[in-house]
Design a protein around this motif. Structure first.
Motif, PDB file in Angstrom:
ATOM      1  N   TYR A   1      11.757  69.962  33.346  1.00 33.27           N
ATOM      2  CA  TYR A   1      11.475  68.924  34.330  1.00 33.27           C
ATOM      3  C   TYR A   1      11.747  69.405  35.749  1.00 33.27           C
ATOM      4  O   TYR A   1      10.965  69.128  36.663  1.00 33.27           O
ATOM      5  N   ARG A   2      12.824  70.162  35.925  1.00 32.60           N
ATOM      6  CA  ARG A   2      13.180  70.626  37.274  1.00 32.60           C
ATOM      7  C   ARG A   2      12.081  71.509  37.860  1.00 32.60           C
ATOM      8  O   ARG A   2      11.830  71.484  39.069  1.00 32.60           O
ATOM      9  N   GLU A   3      11.387  72.271  37.002  1.00 31.16           N
ATOM     10  CA  GLU A   3      10.346  73.175  37.491  1.00 31.16           C
ATOM     11  C   GLU A   3       9.011  72.456  37.693  1.00 31.16           C
ATOM     12  O   GLU A   3       8.097  73.012  38.307  1.00 31.16           O
ATOM     13  N   ARG A   4       8.897  71.233  37.157  1.00 27.15           N
ATOM     14  CA  ARG A   4       7.646  70.487  37.316  1.00 27.15           C
ATOM     15  C   ARG A   4       7.616  69.635  38.580  1.00 27.15           C
ATOM     16  O   ARG A   4       6.562  69.130  38.968  1.00 27.15           O
ATOM     17  N   ILE A   5       8.754  69.466  39.219  1.00 29.44           N
ATOM     18  CA  ILE A   5       8.808  68.624  40.409  1.00 29.44           C
ATOM     19  C   ILE A   5       8.107  69.320  41.566  1.00 29.44           C
ATOM     20  O   ILE A   5       8.335  70.491  41.836  1.00 29.44           O
ATOM     21  N   LYS A   6       7.241  68.582  42.238  1.00 26.34           N
ATOM     22  CA  LYS A   6       6.506  69.103  43.379  1.00 26.34           C
ATOM     23  C   LYS A   6       6.873  68.310  44.633  1.00 26.34           C
ATOM     24  O   LYS A   6       7.367  67.177  44.544  1.00 26.34           O
TER      25      LYS A   6
ATOM     26  N   ASP B   1       7.119  64.234  45.133  1.00 22.84           N
ATOM     27  CA  ASP B   1       7.411  63.507  43.903  1.00 22.84           C
ATOM     28  C   ASP B   1       8.644  62.610  44.021  1.00 22.84           C
ATOM     29  O   ASP B   1       8.781  61.667  43.243  1.00 22.84           O
ATOM     30  N   LEU B   2       9.541  62.916  44.930  1.00 28.54           N
ATOM     31  CA  LEU B   2      10.778  62.141  45.032  1.00 28.54           C
ATOM     32  C   LEU B   2      10.510  60.761  45.625  1.00 28.54           C
ATOM     33  O   LEU B   2       9.767  60.616  46.602  1.00 28.54           O
ATOM     34  N   SER B   3      11.130  59.762  45.030  1.00 25.25           N
ATOM     35  CA  SER B   3      11.056  58.392  45.524  1.00 25.25           C
ATOM     36  C   SER B   3      12.404  58.006  46.119  1.00 25.25           C
ATOM     37  O   SER B   3      13.412  58.677  45.860  1.00 25.25           O
TER      38      SER B   3
ATOM     39  N   ASP C   1      16.002  58.709  44.462  1.00 26.03           N
ATOM     40  CA  ASP C   1      16.006  59.834  43.528  1.00 26.03           C
ATOM     41  C   ASP C   1      16.948  60.928  44.022  1.00 26.03           C
ATOM     42  O   ASP C   1      17.063  61.158  45.227  1.00 26.03           O
TER      43      ASP C   1
ATOM     44  N   LEU D   1      18.037  65.070  43.533  1.00 29.55           N
ATOM     45  CA  LEU D   1      17.579  66.367  43.034  1.00 29.55           C
ATOM     46  C   LEU D   1      18.673  67.398  43.320  1.00 29.55           C
ATOM     47  O   LEU D   1      18.647  68.085  44.338  1.00 29.55           O
TER      48      LEU D   1
END
Length: 256
Positions: free
Chosen positions: A96-101, A104-106, A109, A111
């Protein structure tokens, strides 16, 4: 997944019929194709493979594993559907960590950044860019003695990765808006210069009418909101005609 089928007959290969019967009872005859072969898993354990005719599972195989003890009826051990060499399977798992672009953060959220993230190094070991060499030495000493200042700062790898990402993205010279721009950002009055090693290549746009307002842009980026852009004469507003003063009065009308 590759399926290696043995051509050597096990002790009780006659159990193919038992394997097919068990499979048909479980999934129905419409989804079961012909016998493809078998794999000897070990002593008294044999896996029989059958073609899968189920819609959407082209290249998949039914796998029925039996325990075949001498003098006893075969016992069903496992029945599964497995992909063959030509099967369509899901892509490899990406954490999941590598899929975040970016984007994407709301709100709300979080990270977290790993302690081993190569983009960051301890401030006491590297200094706090864009300070000069002497100031860096002071920062290292103060941070080491008192623990003041930022705990970590950008490493060379982190800085270079950011520069490459910005330059290759919508803030760089290859962006469509930059390709059609009349001038580059380096000559724009709205460009805010930044200090440090990235200051020669990047700045921040301060034009509230521009798409990149408040964003990092490369010096050779550009857009149509450049401070020195001018319209061609044919696109300029046409001047208004001289006003006409109406001097006609009632007394003057009576003379006609």
């Amino acid at each position: 997944m590759s399926t290696q089928v043995s051509q050597t007959e096990p002790t009780a290969v006659g159990a193919v019929d038992a394997a097919r019967t068990a499979l048909v009872e479980e999934v129905g005859s419409a989804d079961v194709g012909g016998h493809l072969g078998h794999v000897v898993e070990g002593d008294a354990v044999v896996t029989y493979l059958f073609a899968c005719k189920r819609a959407g599972y082209v290249g998949w195989h039914w796998s029925v594993t039996l325990v075949e003890l001498p003098g006893e009826a075969p016992t069903i051990d496992e029945l599964v559907l497995i992909p063959g060499d030509e099967a369509i399977v899901a892509p490899a798992w990406v954490p999941y960590r590598e899929r975040i672009k970016p984007g994407d953060l709301s709100p709300g959220d979080l990270l977290p950044v790993s302690d081993e993230d190569p983009r960051l190094v301890p401030t006491y070991a590297f200094g706090d860019d864009p300070l000069d060499a002497d100031a860096k030495a002071q920062v290292r000493q103060v941070a080491q003695d008192l623990g003041l200042g930022r705990v970590r700062t950008l490493s060379v790898e982190g800085r270079d990765a950011a520069a490459q990402r910005w330059y290759a993205g919508q803030a760089g010279p290859a962006a469509p808006i930059a390709q059609s721009a009349p001038h580059h950002c380096h000559s724009c009055g709205f460009l805010l210069r930044i200090s440090g090693s990235l200051g020669e290549t990047f700045g921040v746009c301060a034009n509230g009418d521009a798409n990149d307002d408040g964003r990092v842009v490369s010096m050779d980026h550009g857009c149509g909101a450049h401070s020195e852009v001018r319209l061609a004469k044919k696109h300029e507003p046409q001047p208004l005609p001289e006003p006409v003063v109406d001097e006609l009065t009632l007394d003057l009308l009576e003379t006609f």
